[in-house]
Design a protein around this motif. Structure first.
Motif, PDB file in Angstrom:
ATOM      1  N   ALA A   4       0.831  -1.208   0.000  1.00  2.38           N
ATOM      2  CA  ALA A   4       0.000   0.000   0.000  1.00  2.38           C
ATOM      3  C   ALA A   4       0.864   1.256   0.000  1.00  2.38           C
ATOM      4  O   ALA A   4       0.583   2.225  -0.721  1.00  2.38           O
ATOM      5  N   GLN A   7       2.648   1.591  -3.438  1.00  5.19           N
ATOM      6  CA  GLN A   7       1.697   1.951  -4.483  1.00  5.19           C
ATOM      7  C   GLN A   7       1.253   3.410  -4.350  1.00  5.19           C
ATOM      8  O   GLN A   7       1.158   4.149  -5.335  1.00  5.19           O
ATOM      9  N   ALA A   8       0.965   3.831  -3.107  1.00  2.00           N
ATOM     10  CA  ALA A   8       0.538   5.213  -2.899  1.00  2.00           C
ATOM     11  C   ALA A   8       1.651   6.189  -3.279  1.00  2.00           C
ATOM     12  O   ALA A   8       1.397   7.239  -3.894  1.00  2.00           O
ATOM     13  N   GLY A  35      -3.099  -2.657  -8.098  1.00  2.00           N
ATOM     14  CA  GLY A  35      -3.474  -2.820  -6.695  1.00  2.00           C
ATOM     15  C   GLY A  35      -4.693  -3.697  -6.523  1.00  2.00           C
ATOM     16  O   GLY A  35      -4.753  -4.534  -5.616  1.00  2.00           O
ATOM     17  N   VAL A  39      -5.242  -7.166  -4.416  1.00  2.02           N
ATOM     18  CA  VAL A  39      -6.271  -7.295  -3.371  1.00  2.02           C
ATOM     19  C   VAL A  39      -7.160  -8.503  -3.618  1.00  2.02           C
ATOM     20  O   VAL A  39      -7.468  -9.270  -2.697  1.00  2.02           O
TER      21      VAL A  39
END
Length: 340
Positions: A4, A7-8, A35, A39
């Motif tokens: 996370a 990716q952010a 992403g 998930v």
């Protein structure tokens, strides 16, 4: 969490670079798809921790969204910090090297085809590949060791439960079962001894409460070992005597419990199997050991195999470093010796 964060960060770098708005939005959209792919598909593979062909499917799908994102924006390369560890989470180390190298070289190749300067130099890419493989091997080893530790803990837990069951079986056999046997013997005789049967029943009740509370045997509560043994011998179903030789020494509770249980088991065996007319118990304190002998004038042990009671005696004595000796000379003798 690592995925996370990376990716952010990659999305933020893509959105603030100098490319056209269309390129930035296209790269950001592809990273979002990447992403979602993790998930809904990759995460369950990571949690399962059994790398197989499904890991290759995930790697291919992840590369299919990562590569075009890099084509639209070189800053999408930052996502490698989260994607490369995932490869080692979903594939065995020997399999993971090739997808990992392909992921690292993808930005280099795409920028080279586009005629632009790669975000990473080729030597830096090679260093990243080497480091990633070493890191992946280390993580895999740690995961394997954790699995082995988990299996070892399960075996220890199973052995602990087995030992606890054996301990409870011995406790019940040495206390409650013997007490009930004594009560039956006292009540089935030609002249039932109701008073002694009631006393034995009350003692059994105290034993049950002590076992539930995990305390010392109830005969030891508030009294010395000699007093507890004297009361136990005096309650035998046949004529008996108890003597103490030597100066009494303070003993650990574990040793006192073993000696008390030994007398209980021996007296129960005498009443049930020996055909004896009397039994004598001697507790001796020497300088280096304490010994306890239970002798009767019955038929002896003969060739009968040891039952659960005698095996329980030996197991208890081994826990305190003691020994058990049996003799059938002019009756039966059980001799217990515990070093001080």
């Amino acid at each position: 969490m690592l995925f996370a964060i990376t990716q952010a960060t990659a999305l933020a770098l893509v959105l603030i670079d100098d490319n056209t708005l269309a390129d930035r939005l296209s790269a950001a959209g592809l990273l979002c798809l990447n992403g979602l792919w993790f998930v809904f598909y990759g995460r369950k593979l990571v949690q399962r921790e059994d790398g197989n062909w499904q890991g290759l499917v995930y790697a291919a799908g992840s590369l299919a969204t990562f590569a075009p994102a890099v084509w639209f924006s070189g800053n999408a390369t930052f996502a490698l910090f989260g994607l490369v560890p995932q490869i080692y989470m979903v594939l065995p180390v020997t399999w993971a090297f090739y997808p990992m190298a392909l992921f690292v070289f993808t930005p280099q190749l795409l920028t080279w085809f586009a005629g632009a300067v790669p975000a990473l130099s080729w030597p830096a890419a090679l260093i990243i590949i080497g480091f990633s493989q070493a890191f992946g091997w280390a993580v895999s080893r740690i995961a394997q060791q954790n699995q082995q530790r988990g299996e070892l803990l399960q075996r220890i837990e199973a052995l602990t439960l087995e030992a606890e069951r054996a301990r409870w079986a011995a406790e019940i056999h040495d206390t409650l079962a013997q007490g009930f046997t004594s009560i039956i013997t006292l009540l089935q005789g030609a002249q039932p001894n109701v008073e002694l049967a009631l006393q034995t029943a009350r003692e059994n009740l105290r034993e049950a409460r002590a076992l539930v509370a995990s305390n010392a045997p109830s005969p030891l509560d508030g009294s010395s070992l000699e007093d507890a043994l004297r009361r136990l011998v005096s309650g035998a179903a046949l004529p008996s005597s108890f003597r103490v030789i030597g100066d009494a020494a303070g003993l650990p509770t574990s040793v006192e419990v073993v000696l008390l249980r030994t007398v209980q088991e021996a007296l129960n065996n005498v009443a049930r199997h020996s055909g004896a007319s009397r039994v004598d118990v001697v507790l001796r304190f020497d300088e280096d050991c304490v010994s306890l002998e239970v002798r009767d004038d019955g038929r002896g042990f003969g060739d009968a195999p040891e039952g659960f009671g005698l095996r329980g005696m030996r197991a208890r004595l081994e826990q305190v470093g003691g020994t058990l000796s049996l003799s059938s000379d002019e009756g039966a003798s059980v001799l217990v010796e515990v070093p001080l």
